[in-house]
Write a protein that holds these residues in place. Structure first.
Motif, PDB file in Angstrom:
ATOM      1  N   ASP A  73      33.559  39.532 -17.109  1.00  0.00           N
ATOM      2  CA  ASP A  73      33.560  39.547 -15.639  1.00  0.00           C
ATOM      3  C   ASP A  73      32.533  38.561 -15.092  1.00  0.00           C
ATOM      4  O   ASP A  73      32.809  37.813 -14.149  1.00  0.00           O
ATOM      5  CB  ASP A  73      33.218  40.946 -15.105  1.00  0.00           C
ATOM      6  CG  ASP A  73      34.310  41.980 -15.375  1.00  0.00           C
ATOM      7  OD1 ASP A  73      35.411  41.600 -15.833  1.00  0.00           O
ATOM      8  OD2 ASP A  73      34.044  43.170 -15.127  1.00  0.00           O
ATOM      9  N   LYS A 102      41.468  37.196 -16.282  1.00  0.00           N
ATOM     10  CA  LYS A 102      40.566  37.662 -15.222  1.00  0.00           C
ATOM     11  C   LYS A 102      40.428  36.529 -14.225  1.00  0.00           C
ATOM     12  O   LYS A 102      40.272  35.375 -14.608  1.00  0.00           O
ATOM     13  CB  LYS A 102      39.203  38.051 -15.798  1.00  0.00           C
ATOM     14  CG  LYS A 102      39.271  39.275 -16.707  1.00  0.00           C
ATOM     15  CD  LYS A 102      37.902  39.801 -17.097  1.00  0.00           C
ATOM     16  CE  LYS A 102      38.053  41.096 -17.900  1.00  0.00           C
ATOM     17  NZ  LYS A 102      36.788  41.798 -18.053  1.00  0.00           N
ATOM     18  N   ILE A 115      37.432  41.016  -8.691  1.00  0.00           N
ATOM     19  CA  ILE A 115      37.988  40.368  -9.877  1.00  0.00           C
ATOM     20  C   ILE A 115      39.312  41.065 -10.186  1.00  0.00           C
ATOM     21  O   ILE A 115      39.365  42.294 -10.299  1.00  0.00           O
ATOM     22  CB  ILE A 115      37.042  40.500 -11.089  1.00  0.00           C
ATOM     23  CG1 ILE A 115      35.744  39.764 -10.826  1.00  0.00           C
ATOM     24  CG2 ILE A 115      37.709  39.974 -12.355  1.00  0.00           C
ATOM     25  CD1 ILE A 115      34.701  39.994 -11.903  1.00  0.00           C
ATOM     26  N   VAL A 117      42.383  41.705 -12.833  1.00  0.00           N
ATOM     27  CA  VAL A 117      42.507  41.771 -14.286  1.00  0.00           C
ATOM     28  C   VAL A 117      43.952  42.125 -14.649  1.00  0.00           C
ATOM     29  O   VAL A 117      44.486  43.102 -14.130  1.00  0.00           O
ATOM     30  CB  VAL A 117      41.557  42.833 -14.888  1.00  0.00           C
ATOM     31  CG1 VAL A 117      41.707  42.902 -16.393  1.00  0.00           C
ATOM     32  CG2 VAL A 117      40.118  42.582 -14.482  1.00  0.00           C
TER      33      VAL A 117
END
Length: 185
Positions: A73, A102, A115, A117
């Protein structure tokens, strides 16, 4: 208002779409709290529906697992670019390997606020690749002559010992049957 209703319908379509996706998908805030997880996320990790929402990786996963997820991340947050990672995670039915995309999700001002994913399970593909690697090792290093023949009896491949025994290169044998190369046809 109409705008509020349109937004609610849009969010509902988003949820319906991702809840039926075969991939694990989630959305995490820039400070690591889960904002959204799909049904597959909960199934794969053996969580009750929505259990991860509002929590961080440390609150949901083992310390090692959380550290791996957060390291990836951070790479996305620092670079500001979408990236792919191969991640091994402890899943409900044992360790699994995934290709994880990501990517940064900006807010209306253009700042990274979350973020996204999307993870695709490749556990079975990795298992098959390992079996093929082992087969290739055995094939290459065997002290016995080994040839691969298709269902029609044609040569596809041979190891070096088999090549020495017959005296024909793989290119010379490829597509021929044993009867042809022995001059019996």
């Amino acid at each position: 208002s109409d705008r509020t209703e349109a937004l609610r319908r849009s969010e509902e379509r988003f949820r319906q779409f991702f809840d039926h996706a075969p991939n694990v998908t989630c959305l995490k805030s820039h400070n690591g709290k889960y904002l959204y997880t799909n049904r597959r996320f909960d199934e794969v990790f053996g969580l009750t529906s929505g259990m991860a929402l509002g929590r961080t990786d440390e609150e949901v996963f083992s310390p090692e697992q959380a550290a791996l997820f957060q390291a990836h991340d951070r790479e996305v947050l620092v670079s500001g670019l979408g990236q792919e990672f191969e991640e091994v995670s402890q899943q409900r039915d044992g360790p699994g390997t995934s290709i994880v995309a990501k990517f940064p999700v900006p807010d209306v001002s253009g700042q990274i606020s979350a973020i996204g994913v999307i993870a695709t399970d490749i556990t079975e593909r990795k298992r098959i690749q390992e079996q093929l690697r082992l087969y290739q090792e055995i094939f290459t290093h065997s002290i016995d002559g080994i040839a691969v023949i298709d269902l029609h009896g044609r040569y596809l491949q041979q190891n070096s010992v088999h090549q020495q025994i017959l005296g024909y290169s793989t290119d010379e044998l490829h597509g021929k049957t044993p009867a042809i190369h022995l001059g019996e046809e």
